[in-house]
Design a protein around this motif. Structure first.
Motif, short mmCIF file in Angstrom:
data_model
loop_
_atom_site.label_atom_id
_atom_site.label_comp_id
_atom_site.label_asym_id
_atom_site.label_seq_id
_atom_site.Cartn_x
_atom_site.Cartn_y
_atom_site.Cartn_z
N GLY A 1 2.95 100.27 189.43
CA GLY A 1 4.40 100.27 189.48
C GLY A 1 5.07 99.63 188.29
N ILE A 2 4.33 99.42 187.18
CA ILE A 2 4.90 98.83 185.98
C ILE A 2 5.44 99.94 185.08
N ASN A 3 6.65 99.76 184.55
CA ASN A 3 7.27 100.75 183.69
C ASN A 3 7.82 100.10 182.43
N ASP A 4 8.05 100.90 181.40
CA ASP A 4 8.67 100.39 180.17
C ASP A 4 10.01 99.74 180.51
N GLY A 5 10.26 98.59 179.90
CA GLY A 5 11.51 97.89 180.13
C GLY A 5 11.44 96.82 181.19
N ASP A 6 10.42 96.83 182.05
CA ASP A 6 10.27 95.76 183.04
C ASP A 6 10.09 94.43 182.32
N LEU B 1 3.91 78.21 190.92
CA LEU B 1 5.27 77.69 190.95
C LEU B 1 6.28 78.84 190.92
N ARG B 2 7.19 78.85 191.87
CA ARG B 2 8.25 79.86 191.90
C ARG B 2 9.53 79.26 191.32
N SER B 3 9.39 78.51 190.26
CA SER B 3 10.53 77.83 189.67
C SER B 3 11.13 78.66 188.55
N GLU B 4 12.22 78.18 188.03
CA GLU B 4 12.87 78.85 186.92
C GLU B 4 12.07 78.63 185.64
N MET B 5 12.63 79.06 184.55
CA MET B 5 11.96 78.99 183.26
C MET B 5 11.51 77.57 182.95
N GLN B 6 10.23 77.40 182.60
CA GLN B 6 9.70 76.10 182.24
C GLN B 6 9.58 76.01 180.73
N GLU B 7 9.36 74.78 180.26
CA GLU B 7 9.27 74.58 178.82
C GLU B 7 8.15 75.39 178.18
N SER B 8 7.05 75.58 178.92
CA SER B 8 5.89 76.28 178.37
C SER B 8 5.92 77.78 178.67
N SER B 9 7.02 78.29 179.24
CA SER B 9 7.10 79.69 179.63
C SER B 9 7.75 80.52 178.53
N VAL B 10 7.47 81.83 178.58
CA VAL B 10 7.98 82.78 177.60
C VAL B 10 8.46 84.01 178.34
N MET B 11 9.61 84.56 177.94
CA MET B 11 10.10 85.81 178.51
C MET B 11 9.59 86.98 177.67
N ALA B 12 9.19 88.06 178.36
CA ALA B 12 8.65 89.23 177.66
C ALA B 12 9.08 90.51 178.36
N ARG B 13 9.00 91.62 177.62
CA ARG B 13 9.38 92.93 178.14
C ARG B 13 8.26 93.92 177.88
N VAL B 14 8.06 94.85 178.81
CA VAL B 14 7.05 95.90 178.66
C VAL B 14 7.57 96.94 177.66
N THR B 15 6.79 97.19 176.63
CA THR B 15 7.16 98.19 175.62
C THR B 15 6.37 99.48 175.76
N SER C 1 -0.43 97.31 180.04
CA SER C 1 0.87 97.49 179.40
C SER C 1 1.00 96.52 178.24
N ASP C 2 1.64 96.98 177.16
CA ASP C 2 1.93 96.12 176.02
C ASP C 2 3.23 95.36 176.26
N LEU C 3 3.27 94.11 175.79
CA LEU C 3 4.43 93.24 175.96
C LEU C 3 4.97 92.80 174.61
N GLU C 4 6.26 92.56 174.56
CA GLU C 4 6.87 91.90 173.42
C GLU C 4 7.74 90.75 173.92
#
Length: 646
Positions: free
Chosen positions: A321-326, A338-352, A359-362
């Motif tokens: 169920g993974i698609n481009d843009g997720d 942890l179901r917490s919000e963004m942590q200091e060691s976390s990174v946001m990414a998008r499926v390209t 799937s490839d991420l950026e």
């Protein structure tokens, strides 16, 4: 065995064999000695029995150099397993075998027709080889399971008669010799079935495997691959690949994690290494590996691999169920619960670029100071597949803006009084001012019980609707990109048998409560197929009824008399939860995934609608990091079963 005055006691049986008369192994003893060292360093006492046979590969002698008391003979190993059965409910027993495996042609009532009868190659009192058959091993494990003992079995060997060649010294397989000892004894059916809890709605008995509750197994590879012992580490000594990477994973995450957590971490290590070997997991994936699980709830996460070009690859794709843009939030493995919000060691990414299984991420922002490494995990923050199942909100609902916001945060489209667009579920208030959820036919969703009595809890209701949407997504999941066409080398046939009646996918099967049907998957090609089977139950649960990462179906091998097929017995019943609400019938969907390479689908699983979600991180392993869509074939087929209560 002397129990310690602790909540649980821990026992380990370690079997390592180098000194085989034929094709000795240089690393079997080293493997279990390293495991023993790890267990000795744990913060609690482990009662360890170790049986080793070393010397053959190093000195050329024909028998082990250890005293016969410590040889890994059939008698010593089975006696140790019987002693382990004296443990108490809640205790942990860990069994690690590092040596040769073998398999014989299927000959028993419960034989696996596509892989044959499996056995561990141990020794006898003279140093000659002897077989410990999987069916006999399962009987010894069953004694522990019935007592409530938690068993982990690690098999660093292979059963790959299809690919073994005599000139491959590192392969942990010996051809079966019928002159050594007879095949597995034919035991009454009751010895192969657990008396413990079984799946109420759909159940399978995959040959000698037991009921999944109470045990878990890690195998070095499937029956179409080889388990090897290459050189690792700074010392460049040979180790069993499964043992080496397993110890790395345990040192990173600890033994108080679920089997699925350990398996996920282990799998990406194999994936990153490039070894053409895929470990396989069976049994209870939620069971603690060798201790009680530290955390009760884990988010739906997917492992990440950093490729050689420093790019990031998510180990899931279109088949999940993974698609481009997720979009995903990436974090170190240790923070996956942890179901917490963004942590200091976390990174946001998008499926390209989403492929079938990866799937490839950026990255969405430049965070050079936060390097993402192999073994990190991703948790979805937006999922386009769920937006295909819109929700209609009745105009009578109060706090409509809050409803719309809550659904949008879950990647679900919700609308007030939809007119032109069809909806999947309808949320409204009834005459008593209670919340109700209706399906597309305006029928009340069964099995909600009292869960909707508190209509003011929008978050709780949206969580339940998301559960329903995910269920509908999995039911509708199919390969819309490649269609259902496989290359000629991957020909197969899938059907159910109701008595002698052949039932194809897409046809409704009607059964009386407790009636048994058989699912048949026939490999007619020249390459292995990988099978996953899920039951979409009437209480909105999605369960893995194979109780393993996947099942391998090798091609038909006339020289070994394997049939290139698997048959699974399926039995359905109307669950008590629905009977209590007055329902006399229910409908299950058996969803069959067939893939051209090893693939797992744990990301799709759901508990029953009213149960607290206890999910393990989901993963997907693959062969190389240079994926090619042409080699990622998959198909998903549905068999619908309507069951009538007697």
């Amino acid at each position: 065995m002397n129990h310690q005055e602790t909540i649980s006691s821990h026992y380990a049986i370690l079997i390592g064999i180098n000194a085989y008369p034929e094709k000795p192994i240089p690393s079997g003893v080293r493997d279990v000695q390293n495991v023993k060292k790890y267990l000795k360093e744990l913060p609690y006492h482990v009662d360890i029995e170790i049986f080793t046979a070393s010397g053959s590969s190093e000195s050329g002698v024909s028998s082990p150099i250890e005293l016969p008391t410590f040889w890994p003979t059939h008698e010593h190993v089975t006696s140790a397993l019987k002693r382990a059965a004296s443990a108490e409910a809640g205790d942990f027993v860990y069994v690690h075998f590092s040596g040769h495996g073998t398999r014989a042609e299927p000959c028993g009532v419960f034989s696996n027709e596509s892989t044959g009868d499996l056995a561990l190659v141990v020794l006898d009192g003279t140093g000659s080889i002897q077989y410990l058959w999987g069916e006999d091993l399962s009987h010894l494990i069953k004694i522990m399971i019935d007592k409530g003992i938690l068993v982990t079995l690690v098999l660093d060997c292979c059963f790959s008669a299809t690919v073994y060649r005599a000139d491959e010294p590192d392969v942990r397989f010996l051809p079966y010799n019928p002159a050594i000892n007879a095949g597995p004894a034919q035991k009454p059916r009751e010895l192969l079935q657990s008396t413990g809890e079984t799946y109420r709605d759909v159940s399978m008995l995959p040959n000698w495997m037991l009921n999944p509750n109470g045990y878990a197994i890690l195998c070095a590879s499937g029956p179409d691959e080889v388990a090897i012992g290459p050189r690792f580490g700074k010392d460049k000594e040979k180790h069993g690949a499964l043992t080496y990477y397993l110890l790395e994973s345990l040192k990173e995450v600890g033994p108080a994690k679920r089997h699925k957590d350990i398996y996920d971490n282990l799998s990406v290590k194999f994936r990153k290494s490039g070894l053409q070997q895929h470990p396989v997991r069976y049994g209870n994936k939620r069971q603690g590996f060798f201790d009680h699980v530290q955390s009760d709830v884990a988010a739906l996460t997917v492992p990440i691999i950093q490729k050689r070009d420093k790019g990031l690859q998510l180990q899931a794709g279109h088949a999940h169920g993974i698609n481009d843009g997720d979009q995903f939030i990436l974090c170190p493995w240790g923070s996956a619960d942890l179901r917490s919000e963004m942590q200091e060691s976390s990174v946001m990414a998008r499926v390209t670029h989403a492929r079938a299984f990866t799937s490839d991420l950026e990255r969405l922002e430049d965070q050079i100071s936060v390097p993402v490494k192999t073994g990190w995990v991703g948790r979805a923050t937006s999922s386009s597949c769920l937006r295909k199942f819109p929700i209609q909100l009745d105009s009578s609902l109060s706090q409509r803006d809050e409803w719309l916001t809550a659904f949008n945060e879950r990647s679900i489209d919700a609308h007030i009084e939809m007119v032109e667009q069809s909806f999947s579920f309808h949320i409204l208030t009834n005459g008593n001012n209670d919340i109700e959820i209706l399906d597309q036919s305006n029928q009340r969703i069964p099995y909600l019980l009292t869960a909707l009595q508190d209509g003011s809890d929008i978050k709780r209701i949206c969580e339940m609707v998301e559960h329903l949407v995910r269920y509908e997504f999995v039911k509708s999941l199919s390969n819309n990109i490649l269609g259902q066409s496989f290359p000629e080398s991957f020909r197969f046939d899938v059907y159910m048998l109701k008595g002698q009646e052949v039932i194809r996918h897409g046809t409704l099967v009607e059964l009386e409560d407790g009636t048994e049907v058989r699912l048949v998957v026939q490999n007619n090609g020249t390459k292995s197929l990988y099978l996953s089977v899920y039951a979409l139950g009437p209480c909105w649960e999605i369960e893995n009824v194979i109780h393993g990462s996947y099942e391998v179906i090798p091609p038909k091998l006339p020289q070994l008399k394997f049939r290139g097929a698997t048959k699974k017995k399926i039995k359905t019943t109307v669950p008590e939860e629905l009977r209590d609400e007055g329902y006399r019938q229910c409908q299950d969907v058996i969803k069959v995934f067939i893939t051209s390479r090893p693939a797992t689908f744990d990301l799709l699983e759901l508990p029953k609608l009213n149960e607290k979600a206890k999910r393990s991180p989901a993963s997907e392993e693959d062969r190389t990091e240079d994926d090619d869509d042409l080699f990622e074939h998959w198909v998903a087929l549905n068999f619908s079963i309507r069951t009538f209560a007697k």
